[in-house]
Design a protein around this motif. Structure first.
Motif, PDB file in Angstrom:
ATOM      1  N   ARG A   1       0.863  -1.184   0.000  1.00 49.56           N
ATOM      2  CA  ARG A   1       0.000   0.000   0.000  1.00 49.56           C
ATOM      3  C   ARG A   1       0.904   1.240   0.000  1.00 49.56           C
ATOM      4  O   ARG A   1       1.774   1.384   0.852  1.00 49.56           O
ATOM      5  CB  ARG A   1      -0.868  -0.009   1.249  1.00 49.56           C
ATOM      6  CG  ARG A   1      -1.809   1.182   1.311  1.00 49.56           C
ATOM      7  CD  ARG A   1      -2.572   1.226   2.608  1.00 49.56           C
ATOM      8  NE  ARG A   1      -3.366   0.023   2.766  1.00 49.56           N
ATOM      9  CZ  ARG A   1      -3.768  -0.439   3.941  1.00 49.56           C
ATOM     10  NH1 ARG A   1      -3.444   0.167   5.048  1.00 49.56           N
ATOM     11  NH2 ARG A   1      -4.503  -1.511   4.015  1.00 49.56           N
TER      12      ARG A   1
ATOM     13  N   SER B   1      -0.575   7.270  -9.404  1.00 49.03           N
ATOM     14  CA  SER B   1      -1.548   6.276  -8.975  1.00 49.03           C
ATOM     15  C   SER B   1      -1.799   5.239 -10.070  1.00 49.03           C
ATOM     16  O   SER B   1      -1.762   4.029  -9.821  1.00 49.03           O
ATOM     17  CB  SER B   1      -2.852   6.977  -8.596  1.00 49.03           C
ATOM     18  OG  SER B   1      -3.779   6.051  -8.098  1.00 49.03           O
TER      19      SER B   1
ATOM     20  N   LYS C   1      -0.837   1.393  -9.589  1.00 48.40           N
ATOM     21  CA  LYS C   1      -1.953   0.439  -9.596  1.00 48.40           C
ATOM     22  C   LYS C   1      -1.762  -0.581 -10.711  1.00 48.40           C
ATOM     23  O   LYS C   1      -2.051  -1.766 -10.531  1.00 48.40           O
ATOM     24  CB  LYS C   1      -3.290   1.164  -9.757  1.00 48.40           C
ATOM     25  CG  LYS C   1      -3.750   1.835  -8.482  1.00 48.40           C
ATOM     26  CD  LYS C   1      -5.057   2.579  -8.690  1.00 48.40           C
ATOM     27  CE  LYS C   1      -5.507   3.257  -7.399  1.00 48.40           C
ATOM     28  NZ  LYS C   1      -6.733   4.050  -7.596  1.00 48.40           N
TER      29      LYS C   1
ATOM     30  N   GLU D   1      -1.647  -1.018  -4.157  1.00 48.95           N
ATOM     31  CA  GLU D   1      -2.808  -0.256  -3.692  1.00 48.95           C
ATOM     32  C   GLU D   1      -2.301   1.166  -3.466  1.00 48.95           C
ATOM     33  O   GLU D   1      -1.242   1.356  -2.864  1.00 48.95           O
ATOM     34  CB  GLU D   1      -3.327  -0.844  -2.382  1.00 48.95           C
ATOM     35  CG  GLU D   1      -4.498  -0.097  -1.801  1.00 48.95           C
ATOM     36  CD  GLU D   1      -4.908  -0.613  -0.428  1.00 48.95           C
ATOM     37  OE1 GLU D   1      -5.593   0.150   0.284  1.00 48.95           O
ATOM     38  OE2 GLU D   1      -4.525  -1.738  -0.050  1.00 48.95           O
TER      39      GLU D   1
END
Length: 121
Positions: free
Chosen positions: A4, A19, A23, A28
């Motif tokens: 994460r 992001s 991803k 995450e």
């Protein structure tokens, strides 16, 4: 095993690009718009890595790094500073605040994924 990651940048396009890239690599991703937003979202919550810009309103990336190093949940969390700042003085300031590494913008997406893999082991 992917982890994460929190990305902190006041530019929404940059957050979205980071992001999307991470991803796509199986991570995450949690997004924050500045240091204060990041601290609020991380309250009582651990992440495996923080990627932060330096120049942001409300709380910059260096102050965010200092604050995270004072908190038990993020004391040992790797922190990468991702910025247009390439000046050695800023790098030293980031390092003394507790940053793990430094990535200068612009960067390419595969470079970012490789660095994240290396930092997370």
């Amino acid at each position: 095993m992917p982890g994460r990651i929190m990305t902190v940048d006041d530019a929404s396009a940059m957050r979205q690009m980071i992001s999307f890239t991470l991803k796509s690599a199986g991570y995450e991703v949690i997004e924050a718009s500045d240091g204060k937003d990041a601290l609020r979202q991380l309250q009582g919550r651990a992440v495996d890595l923080v990627i932060t810009d330096i120049n942001m309103p409300n709380m910059n990336g260096i102050e965010l790094t200092r604050q995270l190093r004072r908190q038990p949940l993020s004391q040992k969390t790797p922190i990468l500073i991702l910025t247009t700042e390439a000046e050695p003085g800023k790098k030293m300031e980031g390092k003394s605040a507790g940053a793990t590494g430094w990535i200068v913008k612009p960067f390419n997406q595969s470079q970012l994924v490789e660095i994240v893999k290396k930092v997370l082991g």
